[in-house]
Design an enzyme around this catalytic site. Structure first.
Site, PDB file in Angstrom:
ATOM      1  N   SER A  96       1.222  -6.049   3.967  1.00 58.10           N
ATOM      2  CA  SER A  96       0.641  -5.479   2.756  1.00 58.10           C
ATOM      3  C   SER A  96      -0.252  -6.436   1.981  1.00 58.10           C
ATOM      4  O   SER A  96      -1.072  -6.005   1.176  1.00 58.10           O
ATOM      5  CB  SER A  96       1.747  -4.951   1.849  1.00 58.10           C
TER       6      SER A  96
ATOM      7  N   HIS B 244       3.019   0.823   5.478  1.00 58.24           N
ATOM      8  CA  HIS B 244       1.579   0.876   5.200  1.00 58.24           C
ATOM      9  C   HIS B 244       0.762   1.376   6.383  1.00 58.24           C
ATOM     10  O   HIS B 244      -0.459   1.466   6.291  1.00 58.24           O
ATOM     11  CB  HIS B 244       1.052  -0.503   4.781  1.00 58.24           C
TER      12      HIS B 244
ATOM     13  N   LYS C  98       3.625   6.156   0.300  1.00 60.62           N
ATOM     14  CA  LYS C  98       2.330   5.464   0.398  1.00 60.62           C
ATOM     15  C   LYS C  98       1.279   6.438   0.926  1.00 60.62           C
ATOM     16  O   LYS C  98       0.825   7.280   0.182  1.00 60.62           O
ATOM     17  CB  LYS C  98       2.520   4.190   1.203  1.00 60.62           C
TER      18      LYS C  98
END
Ligand SMILES: *Cc1c(COP(=O)(O)O)cnc(C)c1O
Length: 395
Positions: A184, A212, A242
């Protein structure tokens, strides 16, 4: 003199502030969208994980409203007692199909997956071999497990192999390799194909945290699909919070794995289930990702354009391979100053990232792309980033 039992609260905060490490919360006055109002100020937001812009998607919002009206606001219990709904089963079946695995489990959060599942997969007699830049929730999960933790150099397969050889000599009961799918802070990817190969040689379990990567890699299906490794990764952890734009943690894998987690993960067993509206929104989000590929296409177009432009200005974007684009500045004071001026004078909201999140000399601003940005938005952001970067002698 009597001691003050809570004097440390103020003392610790004074120290944090002195080191410029305090988080000052900014409040959004409206939905999480590229154009939003933060602390009364209209800004262009470039720092959310809502990559596909689904947090404000009308179909997903409507699903949350409809389910809330039908089922109510709260779940009322932990999932294993009375907090699971027909919606939960529907989500888990749909998500498993989407990820091309046998089964899946909707957990409270991605953090809860790592802190609840990892300590059940491994324990004292075992060894975890972990990428040095793994997410903090993985680190906490491994600590809770009591397993021996061995760190390998970031994305370095020969170092991983070396550590696995050592682990094998030590006679561990189980060996588990754990990695983020997408890291990230840098937006780079784990070499998962190579990790799986090495793991097979050593009989090691592979755990990938794809928080992610979902919605972004593998046409949205995540890093396992990106590398065509379906069926070869033992545990996939993820988050609906996300790319999917809603909320919740996920585990995906074999039926055996899901039954095991359902019965053993302490965070799953002991924390209340999601409100039904959230579960329904998560179902709708998978449907949107499957039926509306334009969001996926758009976030990648923005990523390629923005990255090329900032690089040609002279910014260092490090190892970025995804919509996470760091602008690596080096000096922490300068990184913070760049973020401050962009926010206060240019109405551009990016996150300064400094020690301890990254090494001091790698201080940066982290920019994240969003499908809902327009070309005009990108050009506005780029011209501000260029102007302020020059003013601060960064480029
Ligand atoms: C965000 C993140 C988590 C936590 O997920 P939540 O659903 O927000 O709790 C865990 N691991 C990684 C790699 C993440 O990026």
């Amino acid at each position: 003199m009597k001691r003050d039992p809570v004097a440390f609260l103020k003392e610790d905060m004074t120290e944090l502030r002195g080191n410029n490490l305090e988080w000052v919360i900014r409040y959004l006055e409206g939905g999480s969208k590229p154009h939003c109002v933060v602390n009364g100020k209209e800004v262009l937001m470039l720092n959310t994980n809502n990559y596909l812009g689904l947090a404000t998607h009308p179909k997903i919002i409507q699903a949350a409203i409809d389910a809330t009206k039908k089922y109510g606001a709260g779940a009322g219990a932990v999932p294993v007692i009375a907090g699971s709904f027909d919606l939960t089963r529907e989500f888990q079946e749909k998500f498993a199909k989407y990820k091309e695995v046998e089964a899946s489990l909707l957990c409270q959060t991605g953090f809860a997956v790592n802190s609840g599942v990892i300590p059940m997969l491994v324990g004292k007699p075992d060894i975890v071999v972990s990428d040095e830049l793994n997410h903090g929730s993985i680190i906490d999960g491994v600590r809770l497990s009591g397993a021996k933790r061995v760190i390998y150099k970031h994305r370095d397969i020969s170092d991983l192999e070396k550590q696995l050889k050592e682990a094998e000599k030590g006679g561990a009961r189980r060996i588990c390799i754990i990695t983020d799918g997408v890291f990230s802070m840098d937006g780079d990817m784990a070499p998962l194909d190579k990790i799986v190969n090495v793991a097979e040689d050593f009989g090691a379990m592979v755990f990938v945290d794809d928080c992610h990567g979902e919605g972004i890699l593998g046409k949205g299906k995540g890093i396992v699909a990106h590398f065509n490794l379906q069926g070869k990764v033992h545990v996939e952890g993820g988050s609906m919070s996300k790319g999917f734009g809603v909320f919740g943690g996920t585990v995906a894998g074999s039926k055996d794995l899901i039954e095991f987690c359902t019965n053993k993960s302490r965070t799953y067993l002991l924390s209340t289930a999601h409100p039904p509206g959230i579960v329904a929104a998560n179902i709708a989000s998978i449907e949107v990702v499957e039926n509306e590929p334009q969001h996926f296409k758009s976030v990648w177009e923005h990523t390629n354009y923005f990255k090329k432009e900032v690089q040609s200005m002279g910014y260092d974007t490090g190892r970025s391979e995804t919509p996470i684009i760091p602008l690596i500045i080096g000096d922490p004071g300068k990184a913070q100053e760049l973020a401050r001026i962009l926010f206060e004078e240019e109405n551009i909201y990016g996150t300064p990232i400094v020690f301890p999140m990254v090494a001091r000399e790698l201080s940066r601003i982290r920019v994240q792309m969003n499908a809902l940005l327009t070309k005009d938005d990108l050009n506005t952001a780029l011209s501000s980033i260029e102007k302020v970067g020059k003013k601060l002698d960064i480029i």
